[in-house]
Design a protein around this motif. Structure first.
Motif, PDB file in Angstrom:
ATOM      1  N   LEU A   1      -4.437  -6.694  10.441  1.00  0.00           N
ATOM      2  CA  LEU A   1      -3.908  -7.850  11.169  1.00  0.00           C
ATOM      3  C   LEU A   1      -4.130  -7.704  12.669  1.00  0.00           C
ATOM      4  N   SER A   2      -3.973  -6.487  13.148  1.00  0.00           N
ATOM      5  CA  SER A   2      -4.078  -6.283  14.594  1.00  0.00           C
ATOM      6  C   SER A   2      -5.535  -6.317  15.069  1.00  0.00           C
ATOM      7  N   GLY A   3      -6.436  -5.773  14.253  1.00  0.00           N
ATOM      8  CA  GLY A   3      -7.853  -5.726  14.668  1.00  0.00           C
ATOM      9  C   GLY A   3      -8.088  -4.759  15.821  1.00  0.00           C
ATOM     10  N   LYS A   4      -7.073  -3.929  16.144  1.00  0.00           N
ATOM     11  CA  LYS A   4      -7.199  -2.971  17.262  1.00  0.00           C
ATOM     12  C   LYS A   4      -6.757  -1.590  16.754  1.00  0.00           C
ATOM     13  N   PRO A   5      -7.093  -0.516  17.459  1.00  0.00           N
ATOM     14  CA  PRO A   5      -6.536   0.788  17.080  1.00  0.00           C
ATOM     15  C   PRO A   5      -5.011   0.732  17.209  1.00  0.00           C
ATOM     16  N   ILE A   6      -4.310   1.256  16.223  1.00  0.00           N
ATOM     17  CA  ILE A   6      -2.842   1.233  16.326  1.00  0.00           C
ATOM     18  C   ILE A   6      -2.221   2.600  16.057  1.00  0.00           C
ATOM     19  N   TYR A   7      -1.057   2.772  16.678  1.00  0.00           N
ATOM     20  CA  TYR A   7      -0.165   3.905  16.423  1.00  0.00           C
ATOM     21  C   TYR A   7       0.994   3.277  15.673  1.00  0.00           C
ATOM     22  N   PHE A   8       1.303   3.838  14.501  1.00  0.00           N
ATOM     23  CA  PHE A   8       2.188   3.118  13.572  1.00  0.00           C
ATOM     24  C   PHE A   8       3.246   4.044  12.992  1.00  0.00           C
TER      25      PHE A   8
ATOM     26  N   LEU B   1       7.666   0.893  14.182  1.00  0.00           N
ATOM     27  CA  LEU B   1       6.856   0.819  15.396  1.00  0.00           C
ATOM     28  C   LEU B   1       5.389   0.520  15.099  1.00  0.00           C
ATOM     29  N   ILE B   2       4.861  -0.469  15.830  1.00  0.00           N
ATOM     30  CA  ILE B   2       3.406  -0.678  15.804  1.00  0.00           C
ATOM     31  C   ILE B   2       3.002  -0.857  17.256  1.00  0.00           C
ATOM     32  N   GLU B   3       2.157   0.048  17.727  1.00  0.00           N
ATOM     33  CA  GLU B   3       1.699  -0.064  19.114  1.00  0.00           C
ATOM     34  C   GLU B   3       0.184  -0.108  19.126  1.00  0.00           C
ATOM     35  N   GLU B   4      -0.379  -1.115  19.778  1.00  0.00           N
ATOM     36  CA  GLU B   4      -1.835  -1.116  19.926  1.00  0.00           C
ATOM     37  C   GLU B   4      -2.178  -0.070  20.972  1.00  0.00           C
ATOM     38  N   ILE B   5      -3.165   0.781  20.695  1.00  0.00           N
ATOM     39  CA  ILE B   5      -3.470   1.829  21.685  1.00  0.00           C
ATOM     40  C   ILE B   5      -4.862   1.639  22.267  1.00  0.00           C
TER      41      ILE B   5
END
Ligand code: PMV
Length: 343
Positions: free
Chosen positions: A180-187, A192-196
């Motif tokens: 869904l994000s289409g970006k690297p994530i820290y999860f 917590l979901i953070e785009e990194i």
């Protein structure tokens, strides 16, 4: 190598062409919809993420799923690589998608509609590359598009969870969130979901063992280890968690060697959790022998793919070639700086 931007433009052109080729009959607007989604690669934290530890995952941008929906026949007809036929009769492998389609049409209040749903996936299935979650995302997007109903990420996540729960029993949600994000994530599961931002010179080789991964069985196996040997289980997943945290820092400071070491150590811990197998271990050994900084399985394991981190494109090409000569069925090179990929 085609840059990611060029590839995205190419994909958009294909979508445009598709729309131009669909007929509109008798001046009436035919129901038609389109959805797409990319796959994902778990860099660190598979399995431990199920138990609340962090994970880092990247979108598998070039390997996408496209779904087309159009008014057709009587009932719902499914066209996929594995099966062409009525949705009602679809094989067990597609039950997650079947329930997802039924539930999405119920949410859209279109239960009695006649449709053909065409799913065209370029992500190899059951290889830990997020094929099932990507198919789900593309299907829901196409169905909402067909009825011109706006789809927000919360609704999409909830619907995708239906299919994922059938495939995985109790998924952490990492696959769906990365896609869904289409970006690297820290999860972290449920919290917590953070785009990194990744500003990292490493080049990753993804290699397919050619053996179908068994995520459901692997996840159940880890659960059994937890029940039988809690202290070993706890120590192992906590150590994977620590290595994932270290990786996150090293990605930010561009320390390729550190990320590589963390990956190889994680592979040993995943072996302790019995989610690796000899196909994976052979490819990990080959990657390390020919210059990778680190290598591990990615995804559920027990088959599927490995990832090997290299310090530059030249080493990555060499590692990729050696992996293919030593049993890998396919490889992809993922330039982490460009976030682009080539086969
Ligand atoms: O095999 P995949 O790509 O679906 O990845 C599964 C990842 C696990 O951590 C093993 C399970 C989960 O739900 O996160």
């Amino acid at each position: 190598m085609l840059s990611y931007v060029k590839r995205s433009k190419y994909l958009l052109k294909r979508v445009e062409n598709l729309y131009n080729s669909i007929e509109i009959t008798d001046g009436e607007k035919m129901i038609q919809g389109y959805g797409m989604a990319s796959g994902k690669v778990i860099l660190m934290g598979e399995h431990s993420v199920v138990y609340g530890m962090p994970a880092i995952a990247l979108p598998f941008l070039d390997k996408g799923v496209e779904c087309y929906v159009q008014e057709y026949g009587n009932g719902i007809f499914l066209e996929t690589t594995y099966y062409n036929g009525d949705l009602d009769d679809s094989p067990e492998l597609l039950w997650g998608i079947k329930h997802l389609i039924i539930e999405t049409l119920r949410v859209l209040n279109k239960e009695d509609i006649n449709l053909k749903i065409i799913i065209n996936s370029r992500i190899p299935a059951q290889r830990g590359l997020g094929s099932s979650a990507a198919v789900s995302v593309a299907v829901v997007r196409a169905l909402f598009d067909a009825f011109e109903i706006k789809l927000n990420d919360d609704n999409l996540s909830q619907l995708v969870h239906i299919a994922e729960s059938i495939h995985h029993t109790d998924p952490s949600g990492l696959d769906a969130k990365t896609i869904l994000s289409g970006k690297p994530i820290y999860f972290k599961k449920d919290t917590l979901i953070e785009e990194i931002e990744i500003n990292f010179d490493g080049v990753m080789v993804i290699a397919d063992t050619g053996v179908k991964g068994q995520t459901k069985q692997a996840v159940q196996g880890v659960k059994q280890i937890k029940e039988k040997n809690y202290s070993m289980f706890e120590e192992t997943i906590e150590n994977i968690g620590l290595l994932t945290e270290e990786t996150r820092v090293a990605l930010g400071t561009n320390e390729i060697e550190k990320v590589g070491v963390a990956m190889t150590q994680t592979q040993s811990l995943l072996q302790k959790l019995q989610v690796s197998d000899h196909h994976i271990e052979k490819l990990v050994r080959v990657a390390m022998k020919y210059g990778a900084e680190g290598a591990k399985l990615t995804g559920g394991g027990k088959g599927g793919c490995i990832i090997a981190l290299c310090k530059d494109g030249h080493t990555a090409n060499n590692v990729s070639e050696k992996l293919l000569q030593n049993g890998a069925k396919a490889t992809w090179i993922y330039d982490m700086k460009e976030k682009g990929m080539y086969e």
